[in-house]
Design an enzyme around this catalytic site. Structure first.
Site, PDB file in Angstrom:
ATOM      1  N   ARG A  61       0.831  -1.213   0.000  1.00  0.00           N
ATOM      2  CA  ARG A  61       0.000   0.000   0.000  1.00  0.00           C
ATOM      3  C   ARG A  61       0.867   1.266   0.000  1.00  0.00           C
ATOM      4  O   ARG A  61       0.455   2.311  -0.465  1.00  0.00           O
ATOM      5  CB  ARG A  61      -0.976   0.001   1.191  1.00  0.00           C
ATOM      6  CG  ARG A  61      -1.756   1.292   1.348  1.00  0.00           C
ATOM      7  CD  ARG A  61      -3.112   1.139   2.036  1.00  0.00           C
ATOM      8  NE  ARG A  61      -3.113   0.257   3.189  1.00  0.00           N
ATOM      9  CZ  ARG A  61      -2.568   0.539   4.376  1.00  0.00           C
ATOM     10  NH1 ARG A  61      -1.979   1.697   4.586  1.00  0.00           N
ATOM     11  NH2 ARG A  61      -2.634  -0.337   5.358  1.00  0.00           N
ATOM     12  N   TYR A 114     -13.119  18.370 -15.521  1.00  0.00           N
ATOM     13  CA  TYR A 114     -13.594  17.009 -15.778  1.00  0.00           C
ATOM     14  C   TYR A 114     -14.814  16.720 -14.886  1.00  0.00           C
ATOM     15  O   TYR A 114     -14.863  17.158 -13.735  1.00  0.00           O
ATOM     16  CB  TYR A 114     -12.445  16.040 -15.472  1.00  0.00           C
ATOM     17  CG  TYR A 114     -12.796  14.602 -15.652  1.00  0.00           C
ATOM     18  CD1 TYR A 114     -12.913  14.054 -16.921  1.00  0.00           C
ATOM     19  CD2 TYR A 114     -13.010  13.781 -14.551  1.00  0.00           C
ATOM     20  CE1 TYR A 114     -13.238  12.725 -17.089  1.00  0.00           C
ATOM     21  CE2 TYR A 114     -13.329  12.442 -14.705  1.00  0.00           C
ATOM     22  CZ  TYR A 114     -13.453  11.926 -15.978  1.00  0.00           C
ATOM     23  OH  TYR A 114     -13.771  10.609 -16.139  1.00  0.00           O
ATOM     24  N   ASP A 186      -4.421  19.898 -13.926  1.00  0.00           N
ATOM     25  CA  ASP A 186      -4.694  18.600 -14.552  1.00  0.00           C
ATOM     26  C   ASP A 186      -4.185  18.669 -15.995  1.00  0.00           C
ATOM     27  O   ASP A 186      -4.724  19.392 -16.823  1.00  0.00           O
ATOM     28  CB  ASP A 186      -6.205  18.316 -14.490  1.00  0.00           C
ATOM     29  CG  ASP A 186      -6.585  16.950 -15.082  1.00  0.00           C
ATOM     30  OD1 ASP A 186      -5.845  16.449 -15.948  1.00  0.00           O
ATOM     31  OD2 ASP A 186      -7.636  16.410 -14.692  1.00  0.00           O
ATOM     32  N   LYS A 211      -5.516   7.664 -19.662  1.00  0.00           N
ATOM     33  CA  LYS A 211      -5.729   8.235 -20.989  1.00  0.00           C
ATOM     34  C   LYS A 211      -4.449   8.146 -21.834  1.00  0.00           C
ATOM     35  O   LYS A 211      -4.027   7.071 -22.177  1.00  0.00           O
ATOM     36  CB  LYS A 211      -6.232   9.670 -20.847  1.00  0.00           C
ATOM     37  CG  LYS A 211      -7.373   9.832 -19.842  1.00  0.00           C
ATOM     38  CD  LYS A 211      -8.651   9.145 -20.278  1.00  0.00           C
ATOM     39  CE  LYS A 211      -9.719   9.134 -19.189  1.00  0.00           C
ATOM     40  NZ  LYS A 211     -10.030  10.427 -18.608  1.00  0.00           N
TER      41      LYS A 211
END
Ligand SMILES: *Cc1c(COP(=O)(O)O)cnc(C)c1O
Length: 403
Positions: A61, A114, A186, A211
């Site tokens: 983690r 977004y 972003d 993406k």
């Protein structure tokens, strides 16, 4: 042998960057380490690694060798001091916002972020008594005024989704730093090959690696880059809250990134060629692409971008009915809610990125019902052009017949 990464270009960096230390026993490819935990026969060494005083891994983690290579490759491309990764792009965004915002703080952003980011601003942050000010994306004067009123975070995205608006990062970062705010950008649509927000004054840059970075639509991931000081704080939030990138996904993203510059070169070229073609087509109303001279922010885009990206959008004159006829005619495009992959993807924002909004809300955001978002893949540009031509002709003929 891998040479120093100081003097090389991005295309070479996306192939070689960050891999050297991970290669085992002469392997030429990065290993996928699925181990969840790491053993230490000597408890003193174990303790030092656990405290972060010595390099090494403790538990999946927190860190993982494969994931670290992915972070390092993106870090080198963005020219940052540090990077850390996440299970998705949205995890990266929410972890950044929840690391730095506390009750009573104010965040300034734009209306065109977004869809998921917009939901965090409107649905989740207000529950924690964070004041959210979303400004009209094109209005730099209003943005500067709102920033000057004071804020903890300025959150930007450029080019925006789906109408490809462009924001002057340098100008707004300067305004934000005057009030001591952290500037977050972003950079998913542009990729580090087309735009480097950190060189324009941003403090943190975020990617949905799902993406363009991965580029094959087969793995989810997110990543942030910035100063050691800031990234360390977000890393700490993520290691506790648990939105960790999976090693297999990290490997797929890494493999995708080897061809990043080839894909981006082709996608930049196709999107610009297609935008110019559509702009002169009599059945197309508006074309949104920052590479067009006619784009409202072409001047800013030219200053801060090396290429204009693989995504464009356009509105058909026949509105929604024309879209309904047009999309199924495309032979070389998935009709799906994704972008940045090797295959072309097309879809209407009303069913993809802005499905949660009402028609009125979309109208207010300047998203016509007949809009189509088109993410050019790596197919031959001429084939994509022909495909669009024949689909437009089919719609035109149908229109003639029904009228
Ligand atoms: C897709 C996308 C996101 C969210 O990324 P996920 O990996 O789907 O969580 C964030 N920002 C932009 C600009 C995106 O296109």
């Amino acid at each position: 042998m891998i040479k120093s990464h100081q003097e090389i270009l991005d295309g070479t960096r996306s192939v070689w960057g960050g891999e050297e230390e991970s290669l085992l026993q002469g392997a030429t490819q990065v290993p996928v380490v699925h181990s969840v935990s790491y053993g230490y026969p000597d408890i003193d060494t174990w303790h030092e690694v656990a405290l972060g005083k010595k390099r090494g891994h403790i538990y999946g983690r927190n860190t993982n060798p494969t994931v670290e290579v992915f972070e390092e490759k993106v870090r080198l491309l963005e020219g940052a001091e540090a990077a850390t990764s996440f299970s998705t792009g949205m995890a990266a965004i929410s972890n950044v916002l929840f690391t730095f915002l506390s009750p009573g703080d104010r965040v300034v952003s734009i209306k065109d972020t977004y869809g998921g980011t917009n939901k965090i601003f409107l649905e989740f942050l207000p529950r924690f008594h964070v004041e959210v000010q979303l400004c009209d994306t094109h209005d730099h004067d209003v943005l500067e005024e709102e920033i000057a009123r004071g804020c903890r975070v300025l959150y930007l995205e450029t080019p925006t989704n789906p109408t490809l608006k462009v924001i002057d990062i340098q100008r707004l970062a300067r305004a934000a730093h005057r009030v001591g705010a952290i500037v977050v950008v972003d950079n998913t649509f542009a990729t580090p090959l087309n735009q480097k927000p950190l060189t324009l004054g941003a403090d943190l840059v975020i990617h949905s690696a799902t993406k363009f970075l991965g580029g094959h639509a087969d793995a989810l991931g997110g990543v942030i880059c910035g100063s050691k000081h800031l990234v360390k704080q977000v890393y700490h939030y993520r290691e506790i809250n648990g939105a960790t990138l999976d090693p297999m996904a990290a490997y797929l993203l890494l493999r995708g990134m080897k061809t990043l510059h080839l894909r981006i070169r082709q996608q930049n070229h196709s999107a610009l060629t297609i935008a110019r073609f559509l702009e002169n087509h009599s059945d197309v109303d508006n074309v949104y692409y920052p590479g067009l001279d006619s784009h409202v922010h072409h001047g800013i885009a030219k200053e801060q971008m090396k290429g204009y990206g693989g995504v464009l959008s356009f509105a058909l004159k026949g509105g929604l009915e024309a879209v309904r006829r047009f999309l199924p005619r495309l032979r070389h495009a998935h009709l799906a809610a994704n972008l940045g992959s090797v295959e072309t993807v097309a879809g209407p924002p009303r069913t993809t990125s802005h499905v949660e909004c009402s028609e009125e809300e979309r109208q207010a955001m300047g998203i016509p019902e007949g809009l189509i978002r088109y993410s050019a893949g790596i197919e031959e540009t001429d084939d994509l052009l022909q495909d669009l031509k024949q689909a437009l002709e089919a719609v035109h003929e149908a229109g003639v017949k029904t009228s």
